[in-house]
Scaffold this motif. Structure first.
Motif: not given
Length: 404
Positions: A247-252
């Motif tokens: 659930g932690l993808a795309l911490e841009v």
């Protein structure tokens, strides 16, 4: 069993398996008529008619009794399809640093009712979530509408499968607060039917925009947005959020765009999170920041009202260049077919779209990456609508089972 009975059962099963896909087509506006529904599902007119009739019997859609103009199709006029005005709703809730709000959201992403916004966010998540659910329960009681479930948007990465808010940095909540467990308990205590879900606010904004707004039709949609503080990102692939293994993808927000820049709470320096958010803009424009819960409005108002001021324009160009550098890096890695921007980033795009697009094109590795459309988010309250999408998903997957 004779052949005729077998054929009838097969047709019925085929029609029922098409209920979910048919509902999603109407929900997202891709099937405005029964003729388009027939074409999109790849079924016969009779099957499409039976599917539409069953969805209407479930109170989910309406089918015009008389065929109208064949919008989106050739040939004879077709029955128009639309979501039911008095159909079921999802309870949507959003918590941010500037307050919290509850709403009822029907199919089609239509906000049916909203509760007055509360501006004080207490340090106890159970108290906040209890109050927002109570507000939603009052809306449901007043409306008399059936509820299919509840969804919550929070300004934090939400770890899966636990449903914990790992970093609610701009709330006074403890890291790792079990927000899904608390929210589910509050929903049950309020007597609200249906399952409860929780997600990151930018993820949910992207999902809503993909289904009902600026991202509609994109296959690989990248969303980047600011709140009052910080920067978030999300990726929607073929209609589904890409959330990574936990659930932690795309911490841009933690892409480095200025190695000599401001220290970031992640331990790095010069991250997108602290170089392109409202506080960074106000600081660059040499304006005194107001309260944290008003930074987004303050920066947007300044950008729109005083863009001709040399300091404001220079600050905007500085942030546009940093944002463009970050977006170019994401384009190189993700190869999206559309980018949508929210919060202050939307305002920066509207202030100087050519500059931002030029920076992305100049920094992208591939020739066609420079032509990736960069658009502004278009939905009001897109995180609320996205929270409702979580609750609607089981119905979209299997209407009969979800509504049984």
């Amino acid at each position: 069993m004779n052949g005729k009975s077998t054929t009838t059962r097969t047709k019925l099963e085929r029609g029922r398996s098409a209920l979910g896909p048919a509902l999603e087509l109407v929900h997202t506006g891709r099937a405005p008529t029964r003729a388009v529904l027939t074409s999109e599902l790849g079924v016969t007119r009779a099957t499409a008619g039976a599917v539409a009739a069953e969805l209407e019997a479930l109170g989910l859609i309406t089918v015009d009794s008389s065929p109208g103009s064949a919008a989106g199709s050739q040939g004879r006029p077709s029955h128009r399809l639309s979501v039911h005005d008095s159909g079921p709703v999802a309870l949507a809730a959003q918590v941010h640093s500037d307050g919290f709000r509850a709403a009822l959201v029907g199919l089609g992403g239509r906000i049916v009712a909203t509760a007055p916004k509360c501006v004080a966010v207490m340090a106890d998540p159970a108290q906040v979530l209890g109050e927002v659910v109570d507000a939603g329960a009052r809306l449901l009681s007043e409306s008399g509408l059936r509820c299919v479930g509840a969804g919550l948007a929070v300004p934090s990465a939400v770890a899966e499968p636990e449903g914990t808010a790992l970093n609610p940095l701009h709330l006074a909540w403890p890291a790792g607060a079990p927000v899904r467990e608390i929210f589910s308990a509050c929903v049950r205590a309020a007597g609200i039917a249906g399952p409860a879900f929780t997600g990151n606010d930018v993820n949910l904004a992207a999902l809503a925009e993909h289904r009902h707004g600026a991202g509609r039709g994109a296959q690989h949609l990248l969303c980047v947005a600011t709140g009052h503080r910080g920067v978030g990102g999300a990726l929607v692939l073929d209609g589904r959020l890409h959330s990574g293994s936990s659930g932690l993808a795309l911490e841009v927000g933690h892409l480095t765009v200025n190695p000599e820049g401001r220290p970031c709470h992640c331990g790095g320096r010069g991250c997108l999170d602290v170089e392109t958010d409202p506080l960074a803009f106000l600081t660059a424009a040499r304006r005194e920041p107001g309260p944290e819960e008003s930074l987004l409005k303050q920066s947007g108002d300044l950008l729109r009202a005083e863009y001709d001021d040399p300091q404001v324009r220079a600050a905007a160009e500085e942030l546009i260049d940093r944002l463009g550098l970050g977006l170019a890096g994401l384009v190189n890695i993700l190869n999206p077919d559309r980018i949508i921007l929210g919060g202050l980033h939307r305002d920066l795009l509207e202030a100087d779209p050519e500059r931002l697009r030029a920076v992305v094109a100049d920094r992208s590795l591939w020739g066609r990456s420079g032509s990736v459309p960069i658009l502004a988010c278009t939905l009001d309250h897109n995180s609320l609508v996205g929270a409702a999408e979580l609750a609607w998903q089981p119905v979209l997957d299997d209407p009969l089972a979800a509504l049984a």
